[in-house]
Design a protein around this motif. Structure first.
Motif, PDB file in Angstrom:
ATOM      1  N   ASP A 142       0.828  -1.207   0.000  1.00  0.00           N
ATOM      2  CA  ASP A 142       0.000   0.000   0.000  1.00  0.00           C
ATOM      3  C   ASP A 142       0.863   1.258   0.000  1.00  0.00           C
ATOM      4  N   ASP A 143       2.135   1.100   0.335  1.00  0.00           N
ATOM      5  CA  ASP A 143       3.068   2.231   0.415  1.00  0.00           C
ATOM      6  C   ASP A 143       4.033   2.186  -0.771  1.00  0.00           C
ATOM      7  N   LYS A 144       3.478   2.391  -1.977  1.00  0.00           N
ATOM      8  CA  LYS A 144       4.287   2.329  -3.199  1.00  0.00           C
ATOM      9  C   LYS A 144       5.340   3.439  -3.190  1.00  0.00           C
ATOM     10  N   LYS A 145       6.546   3.087  -3.618  1.00  0.00           N
ATOM     11  CA  LYS A 145       7.639   4.057  -3.692  1.00  0.00           C
ATOM     12  C   LYS A 145       7.951   4.337  -5.156  1.00  0.00           C
ATOM     13  N   PRO A 146       8.112   5.596  -5.513  1.00  0.00           N
ATOM     14  CA  PRO A 146       8.457   5.923  -6.904  1.00  0.00           C
ATOM     15  C   PRO A 146       9.866   5.423  -7.236  1.00  0.00           C
ATOM     16  N   LEU A 147      10.049   5.080  -8.477  1.00  0.00           N
ATOM     17  CA  LEU A 147      11.344   4.605  -8.957  1.00  0.00           C
ATOM     18  C   LEU A 147      12.456   5.590  -8.617  1.00  0.00           C
ATOM     19  N   LYS A 148      12.168   6.869  -8.726  1.00  0.00           N
ATOM     20  CA  LYS A 148      13.169   7.889  -8.440  1.00  0.00           C
ATOM     21  C   LYS A 148      13.645   7.809  -6.984  1.00  0.00           C
ATOM     22  N   ASP A 149      12.719   7.605  -6.054  1.00  0.00           N
ATOM     23  CA  ASP A 149      13.084   7.499  -4.634  1.00  0.00           C
ATOM     24  C   ASP A 149      13.967   6.280  -4.386  1.00  0.00           C
ATOM     25  N   ILE A 150      13.635   5.172  -5.036  1.00  0.00           N
ATOM     26  CA  ILE A 150      14.439   3.954  -4.884  1.00  0.00           C
ATOM     27  C   ILE A 150      15.827   4.172  -5.473  1.00  0.00           C
ATOM     28  N   SER A 151      15.893   4.864  -6.577  1.00  0.00           N
ATOM     29  CA  SER A 151      17.175   5.179  -7.195  1.00  0.00           C
ATOM     30  C   SER A 151      18.054   6.005  -6.253  1.00  0.00           C
ATOM     31  N   VAL A 152      17.472   7.009  -5.645  1.00  0.00           N
ATOM     32  CA  VAL A 152      18.219   7.865  -4.717  1.00  0.00           C
ATOM     33  C   VAL A 152      18.674   7.072  -3.487  1.00  0.00           C
ATOM     34  N   ALA A 153      17.792   6.253  -2.935  1.00  0.00           N
ATOM     35  CA  ALA A 153      18.099   5.502  -1.714  1.00  0.00           C
ATOM     36  C   ALA A 153      19.156   4.424  -1.934  1.00  0.00           C
TER      37      ALA A 153
END
Length: 152
Positions: free
Chosen positions: A102-113
């Motif tokens: 339910d807490d989808k993360k955008p690809l950009k956020d995953i890339s940064v993390a």
């Protein structure tokens, strides 16, 4: 050892993987000469996608259940011949796990993390996609949930 060099590169202001590799070889050689040991004595086990999950998920604020699922999926991904770095696989697994939550993360956020480029995460996702039903724990997502994911 490649994953080790990548990790060091994150904190070694501007050092390249090649420079880190050379420094490692020099250090091992020096230690080996002093102690009569070989390089094998200094190599810690290989780097795996699961090794990064807790830290990357923490950087993203992912809940404990999703972290556990990501760790399991990372471990299961080793059963398949996916020719990507462990960090790339970890990033793609986290993307998949969060898309199933339910807490989808955008690809950009995953890339940064994770420090993995968005395109690399997409390509790793494509490589993992055919194996998803065997990688993603069935207690976390059912076959029907997996079918609702975007195809690569």
């Amino acid at each position: 050892m490649c994953g080790f060099r990548i990790e060091i590169c994150f904190v070694a202001n501007g050092a390249t993987k090649k420079e880190i590799g050379r420094a490692k070889e020099y250090i091992v050689k020096q230690l080996g000469l002093k102690n009569g040991r070989t390089e094998e004595d200094f190599i810690v086990g290989g780097i795996h996608a699961g090794d990064f999950m807790r830290r990357f998920c923490s950087n993203l604020g992912v809940n404990n259940q999703a972290v556990k699922a990501a760790q399991e999926a990372g471990k299961k991904s080793e059963d398949f011949d996916i020719r990507r770095s462990p960090i790339s696989i970890a990033a793609a697994v986290i993307y998949i796990i969060t898309q199933l939550s339910d807490d989808k993360k955008p690809l950009k956020d995953i890339s940064v993390a994770t420090g993995v480029a968005e395109g690399t995460i997409r390509n790793s996702y494509k490589d993992l996609y055919p194996h998803m039903s065997k990688i993603i724990p069935n207690w976390y997502a059912k076959e029907e949930d997996l079918k609702n994911l975007c195809s690569p």
